[in-house]
Design a protein around this motif. Structure first.
Motif, PDB file in Angstrom:
ATOM      1  N   UNK A 135      15.654 -24.578 -17.000  1.00 36.09           N
ATOM      2  CA  UNK A 135      14.743 -23.711 -16.415  1.00 36.09           C
ATOM      3  C   UNK A 135      13.391 -24.202 -16.156  1.00 36.09           C
ATOM      4  N   UNK A 136      12.825 -25.057 -16.986  1.00 36.89           N
ATOM      5  CA  UNK A 136      11.751 -25.753 -16.524  1.00 36.89           C
ATOM      6  C   UNK A 136      11.725 -27.069 -15.909  1.00 36.89           C
ATOM      7  N   UNK A 137      12.833 -27.485 -15.597  1.00 34.43           N
ATOM      8  CA  UNK A 137      13.391 -28.736 -15.018  1.00 34.43           C
ATOM      9  C   UNK A 137      12.507 -29.921 -15.852  1.00 34.43           C
ATOM     10  N   UNK A 138      13.044 -29.895 -17.128  1.00 34.76           N
ATOM     11  CA  UNK A 138      12.268 -30.923 -17.989  1.00 34.76           C
ATOM     12  C   UNK A 138      13.364 -31.989 -18.084  1.00 34.76           C
ATOM     13  N   UNK A 139      13.269 -33.191 -17.691  1.00 38.59           N
ATOM     14  CA  UNK A 139      14.560 -34.080 -17.883  1.00 38.59           C
ATOM     15  C   UNK A 139      14.453 -34.583 -19.221  1.00 38.59           C
ATOM     16  N   UNK A 140      13.284 -34.778 -19.731  1.00 40.82           N
ATOM     17  CA  UNK A 140      13.073 -35.417 -21.196  1.00 40.82           C
ATOM     18  C   UNK A 140      13.794 -34.696 -22.177  1.00 40.82           C
ATOM     19  N   UNK A 141      13.360 -33.297 -22.082  1.00 38.44           N
ATOM     20  CA  UNK A 141      13.987 -32.431 -23.015  1.00 38.44           C
ATOM     21  C   UNK A 141      15.507 -32.318 -22.811  1.00 38.44           C
ATOM     22  N   UNK A 142      15.951 -32.145 -21.749  1.00 40.44           N
ATOM     23  CA  UNK A 142      17.133 -31.839 -21.330  1.00 40.44           C
ATOM     24  C   UNK A 142      18.278 -33.170 -21.803  1.00 40.44           C
TER      25      UNK A 142
ATOM     26  N   UNK B  20      17.474 -31.898 -12.156  1.00 35.61           N
ATOM     27  CA  UNK B  20      16.199 -32.170 -11.519  1.00 35.61           C
ATOM     28  C   UNK B  20      16.071 -31.946 -10.094  1.00 35.61           C
ATOM     29  N   UNK B  21      17.024 -31.546  -9.177  1.00 34.47           N
ATOM     30  CA  UNK B  21      16.853 -31.513  -7.773  1.00 34.47           C
ATOM     31  C   UNK B  21      16.216 -29.933  -7.634  1.00 34.47           C
ATOM     32  N   UNK B  22      16.277 -29.092  -8.671  1.00 34.08           N
ATOM     33  CA  UNK B  22      15.819 -27.700  -8.623  1.00 34.08           C
ATOM     34  C   UNK B  22      14.192 -27.707  -8.770  1.00 34.08           C
ATOM     35  N   UNK B  23      13.928 -26.388  -8.785  1.00 36.34           N
ATOM     36  CA  UNK B  23      12.583 -26.196  -8.774  1.00 36.34           C
ATOM     37  C   UNK B  23      12.372 -25.219 -10.200  1.00 36.34           C
ATOM     38  N   UNK B  24      11.377 -25.373 -10.819  1.00 33.96           N
ATOM     39  CA  UNK B  24      11.342 -24.521 -12.025  1.00 33.96           C
ATOM     40  C   UNK B  24      11.285 -23.350 -11.768  1.00 33.96           C
TER      41      UNK B  24
END
Length: 147
Positions: A39-46, A81-85
């Motif tokens: 949801x937050x588009x956080x690549x590190x967390x994901x 990562x191509x999405x918006x939060x």
């Protein structure tokens, strides 16, 4: 004496139950972290939620028949990562069974998925997790999609 023997018998069972609850809480936490990171588009967390070579398996029933796609988690993360939060919002409907044996676990999680604020689909996520060190990570995610 009987009370002492009963206490000695129950202590390991109570400890085992506490470890099971702790592991279940850790498993739920990594699943919720996955959804939050999407949801937050956080690549590190994901990325931290998955093992390095994790795979996603997507089952979809279509009029022409059932299809099964396999996607490496790295490609899935790139897509997110191509999405918006806020574009992707996956919600746990309920917690199904969570089964744990030593360092492996499964979790059955019915979900609903919203895309750009609108209901897209629902289904069941089946997580296969492994525990390395003190944390669980997703090794395989199998999910289906239907209305």
């Amino acid at each position: 004496m009987k009370k002492l023997l009963l206490l000695l018998f129950l202590c390991p069972l109570l400890a085992m139950g506490q470890n099971q609850t702790k592991d279940e809480d850790q498993i739920k936490a990594v699943i919720l972290k996955t959804f939050s990171a999407m949801k937050s588009v956080d690549s590190v967390a994901l990325k931290s939620c998955f093992t390095s070579n994790a795979m996603l398996h997507i089952s979809q029933v279509k009029p022409e028949g059932n299809t099964l796609r396999e996607v490496p988690a790295a490609k899935f993360i790139q897509n997110v990562m191509t999405r918006k939060p806020g574009d992707m919002d996956e919600r746990v409907l309920s917690w199904g069974p969570i089964l744990i044996d030593q360092e492996i676990a499964t979790a059955w999680v019915p979900y609903e998925f919203y895309l750009n604020g609108k209901f897209s689909h629902k289904g069941v996520d089946v997580f296969l997790l492994v525990k390395t060190g003190n944390e669980y990570r997703i090794k395989t995610l199998l999910y289906n999609m239907h209305q």
